[in-house]
Design a protein around this motif. Structure first.
Motif, PDB file in Angstrom:
ATOM      1  N   ILE A   1     -17.395  48.968 -25.874  1.00 17.23           N
ATOM      2  CA  ILE A   1     -18.533  48.063 -25.743  1.00 17.23           C
ATOM      3  C   ILE A   1     -19.238  47.887 -27.080  1.00 17.23           C
ATOM      4  CG2 ILE A   1     -20.792  47.757 -24.657  1.00 17.23           C
ATOM      5  CD1 ILE A   1     -19.698  49.040 -22.166  1.00 17.23           C
ATOM      6  N   SER A   2     -19.295  48.927 -27.875  1.00 11.91           N
ATOM      7  CA  SER A   2     -20.008  48.840 -29.149  1.00 11.91           C
ATOM      8  C   SER A   2     -19.368  47.831 -30.093  1.00 11.91           C
ATOM      9  CB  SER A   2     -20.070  50.217 -29.816  1.00 11.91           C
ATOM     10  OG  SER A   2     -20.897  51.096 -29.073  1.00 11.91           O
ATOM     11  N   ASN A   3     -18.091  47.500 -29.874  1.00  9.96           N
ATOM     12  CA  ASN A   3     -17.408  46.513 -30.709  1.00  9.96           C
ATOM     13  C   ASN A   3     -17.453  45.105 -30.116  1.00  9.96           C
ATOM     14  OD1 ASN A   3     -16.582  48.503 -32.533  1.00  9.96           O
ATOM     15  ND2 ASN A   3     -14.767  48.974 -31.325  1.00  9.96           N
ATOM     16  N   THR A   4     -18.165  44.949 -29.018  1.00 12.03           N
ATOM     17  CA  THR A   4     -18.164  43.685 -28.294  1.00 12.03           C
ATOM     18  C   THR A   4     -19.304  42.787 -28.755  1.00 12.03           C
ATOM     19  OG1 THR A   4     -17.172  44.726 -26.346  1.00 12.03           O
ATOM     20  CG2 THR A   4     -18.328  42.643 -25.987  1.00 12.03           C
ATOM     21  N   VAL A   5     -19.006  41.493 -28.863  1.00 14.65           N
ATOM     22  CA  VAL A   5     -20.015  40.471 -29.144  1.00 14.65           C
ATOM     23  C   VAL A   5     -19.864  39.367 -28.105  1.00 14.65           C
ATOM     24  CG1 VAL A   5     -20.829  38.718 -30.770  1.00 14.65           C
ATOM     25  CG2 VAL A   5     -20.050  40.938 -31.627  1.00 14.65           C
ATOM     26  N   VAL A   6     -20.983  38.947 -27.532  1.00 12.10           N
ATOM     27  CA  VAL A   6     -20.999  37.811 -26.608  1.00 12.10           C
ATOM     28  C   VAL A   6     -21.913  36.755 -27.206  1.00 12.10           C
ATOM     29  CG1 VAL A   6     -21.617  36.982 -24.304  1.00 12.10           C
ATOM     30  CG2 VAL A   6     -20.615  39.269 -24.583  1.00 12.10           C
ATOM     31  N   ILE A   7     -21.443  35.523 -27.271  1.00 14.60           N
ATOM     32  CA  ILE A   7     -22.322  34.439 -27.685  1.00 14.60           C
ATOM     33  C   ILE A   7     -22.632  33.577 -26.467  1.00 14.60           C
ATOM     34  CG2 ILE A   7     -21.638  34.434 -30.100  1.00 14.60           C
ATOM     35  CD1 ILE A   7     -19.815  32.066 -29.548  1.00 14.60           C
TER      36      ILE A   7
ATOM     37  N   TYR B   1     -20.360  23.380 -29.149  1.00 14.97           N
ATOM     38  CA  TYR B   1     -19.050  23.826 -28.682  1.00 14.97           C
ATOM     39  C   TYR B   1     -18.863  25.311 -28.962  1.00 14.97           C
ATOM     40  CZ  TYR B   1     -18.068  18.790 -28.982  1.00 14.97           C
ATOM     41  OH  TYR B   1     -18.108  17.426 -28.850  1.00 14.97           O
ATOM     42  N   PHE B   2     -18.148  25.983 -28.044  1.00 15.18           N
ATOM     43  CA  PHE B   2     -17.659  27.339 -28.275  1.00 15.18           C
ATOM     44  C   PHE B   2     -16.140  27.283 -28.209  1.00 15.18           C
ATOM     45  CE2 PHE B   2     -21.510  29.912 -26.465  1.00 15.18           C
ATOM     46  CZ  PHE B   2     -22.261  29.528 -27.551  1.00 15.18           C
ATOM     47  N   GLY B   3     -15.488  27.982 -29.128  1.00 13.09           N
ATOM     48  CA  GLY B   3     -14.035  28.039 -29.127  1.00 13.09           C
ATOM     49  C   GLY B   3     -13.548  29.458 -29.346  1.00 13.09           C
TER      50      GLY B   3
ATOM     51  N   PHE C   1     -20.470  30.808 -22.391  1.00 11.13           N
ATOM     52  CA  PHE C   1     -20.336  32.104 -23.049  1.00 11.13           C
ATOM     53  C   PHE C   1     -18.952  32.226 -23.689  1.00 11.13           C
ATOM     54  CE2 PHE C   1     -23.093  32.503 -19.387  1.00 11.13           C
ATOM     55  CZ  PHE C   1     -24.153  33.279 -19.820  1.00 11.13           C
ATOM     56  N   ALA C   2     -18.877  33.041 -24.738  1.00 10.43           N
ATOM     57  CA  ALA C   2     -17.596  33.443 -25.316  1.00 10.43           C
ATOM     58  C   ALA C   2     -17.752  34.889 -25.785  1.00 10.43           C
ATOM     59  CB  ALA C   2     -17.198  32.542 -26.477  1.00 10.43           C
ATOM     60  N   PHE C   3     -16.636  35.626 -25.830  1.00  7.95           N
ATOM     61  CA  PHE C   3     -16.758  37.036 -26.213  1.00  7.95           C
ATOM     62  C   PHE C   3     -15.605  37.461 -27.100  1.00  7.95           C
ATOM     63  CE2 PHE C   3     -13.738  37.626 -22.769  1.00  7.95           C
ATOM     64  CZ  PHE C   3     -12.970  38.709 -23.196  1.00  7.95           C
ATOM     65  N   CYS C   4     -15.838  38.521 -27.852  1.00  2.28           N
ATOM     66  CA  CYS C   4     -14.784  39.272 -28.514  1.00  2.28           C
ATOM     67  C   CYS C   4     -15.114  40.751 -28.350  1.00  2.28           C
ATOM     68  CB  CYS C   4     -14.669  38.898 -29.994  1.00  2.28           C
ATOM     69  SG  CYS C   4     -16.139  39.247 -30.987  1.00  2.28           S
ATOM     70  N   GLY C   5     -14.066  41.577 -28.408  1.00  2.00           N
ATOM     71  CA  GLY C   5     -14.280  43.011 -28.253  1.00  2.00           C
ATOM     72  C   GLY C   5     -13.615  43.548 -27.001  1.00  2.00           C
ATOM     73  N   ASP C   6     -14.359  44.313 -26.219  1.00  2.00           N
ATOM     74  CA  ASP C   6     -13.805  44.990 -25.050  1.00  2.00           C
ATOM     75  C   ASP C   6     -13.488  43.986 -23.942  1.00  2.00           C
ATOM     76  OD1 ASP C   6     -13.352  47.724 -23.696  1.00  2.00           O
ATOM     77  OD2 ASP C   6     -14.586  46.638 -22.248  1.00  2.00           O
ATOM     78  N   VAL C   7     -12.214  43.813 -23.649  1.00  2.00           N
ATOM     79  CA  VAL C   7     -11.774  42.801 -22.691  1.00  2.00           C
ATOM     80  C   VAL C   7     -12.258  43.110 -21.286  1.00  2.00           C
ATOM     81  CG1 VAL C   7      -9.759  41.808 -21.565  1.00  2.00           C
ATOM     82  CG2 VAL C   7      -9.770  42.133 -24.047  1.00  2.00           C
TER      83      VAL C   7
END
Length: 261
Positions: free
Chosen positions: A110-116, A23-25, A54-60
């Motif tokens: 972008i440098s603050n972005t993480v994608v799983i 699961y991704f949340g 996929f899930a992401f945090c950082g640059d929307v």
């Protein structure tokens, strides 16, 4: 930023425990300068025909303009079909880098972005983390245990999530529902102004070849991707859960008859 998590659920048989679902949340809050918050932001993306999520945090802006068309490419069947996870991982990494090269990185984070990224191949799960230091896409594989546990915790809510979870972080007898409870309650009680809204969840089951989207029921209301909806009108493919990941009847918004409490 946000809070995104990945976790694995396991079941037991005569050969021991075995991963049964991944699961991704995420929360549903986007934030901008001066603390402006928007609680209807989508941070979870999945294909409709293939076991890719996929899930992401950082640059929307970067993540949304990249991940939404990527899932469409995957569903077209020509991007990742019938490939082992390491090949998929590399192809996605190359795609992310080509997107960065054509993006206005001077106006982004972008440098603050993480994608799983999570996938399944031959009934086995694999997960990866993509990071973008200095506008270069890097990738690392995430560990998947043979017991229910977090795969990763990312974003500005990571510290609070770890505080919620620290009392059980060495346990190997967790239930997936416990993990969901810690994740959802962190969002609900977070003191971080960048974490909030309603949880959104997507999952891949071992025996099903397409991801399942989960709606969330809270205080007698139903939400999908953080947006309040009429659960009865939603697709039957959506599974409804509460903060403890208990199964909910979309017609009544109560525990489904016969569901394990």
């Amino acid at each position: 930023m946000t809070l995104i998590v990945g976790w694995i659920a396991c079941d037991s048989n005569r050969n021991g425990q075995k991963p049964s679902a991944m699961y991704f949340g995420s929360d549903s809050r986007f934030t901008w300068n001066k603390g402006h918050a928007y609680n209807l932001g989508r941070k979870i993306f999945s294909a409709k025909k293939y076991p890719e999520m996929f899930a992401f945090c950082g640059d929307v802006s970067f993540a949304t303009v990249v991940l939404s068309p990527l899932t469409e490419l995957i569903d077209n069947g020509s991007f990742l079909e019938n490939m082992p996870p390491d090949v998929k991982c590399q192809k996605i990494q190359n795609h992310f880098q080509s997107c960065i090269d054509g993006y206005n990185t001077a106006l982004s984070r972008i440098s603050n972005t993480v994608v799983i990224y999570g996938t399944k191949y031959n009934h086995r799960f694999a997960a990866y983390r993509y990071m973008f230091p200095n506008n270069v896409c890097q990738c690392e594989q995430l560990q998947i245990n043979d017991y229910s546990s977090f795969i990763t915790i990312e974003g500005s809510g990571k510290k609070e999530m770890n505080n919620q979870f620290r009392c059980v972080d060495i346990r190997t007898d967790l239930y997936s529902r416990e993990i969901c409870h810690y994740f959802a309650s962190t969002i609900d009680t977070s003191a971080d102004s960048t974490v909030g809204g309603i949880p959104q969840i997507v999952g891949i089951y071992r025996g099903i070849d397409i991801p399942r989207t989960f709606g969330f029921v809270k205080d007698g209301k139903a939400y999908l991707y953080g947006v309040e909806v009429d659960a009865k009108s939603c697709s039957e493919d959506v599974e409804w859960r509460n903060i403890d990941f208990e199964r909910i009847n979309p017609s009544t918004l109560q525990l489904m008859e016969g569901a394990q409490a």
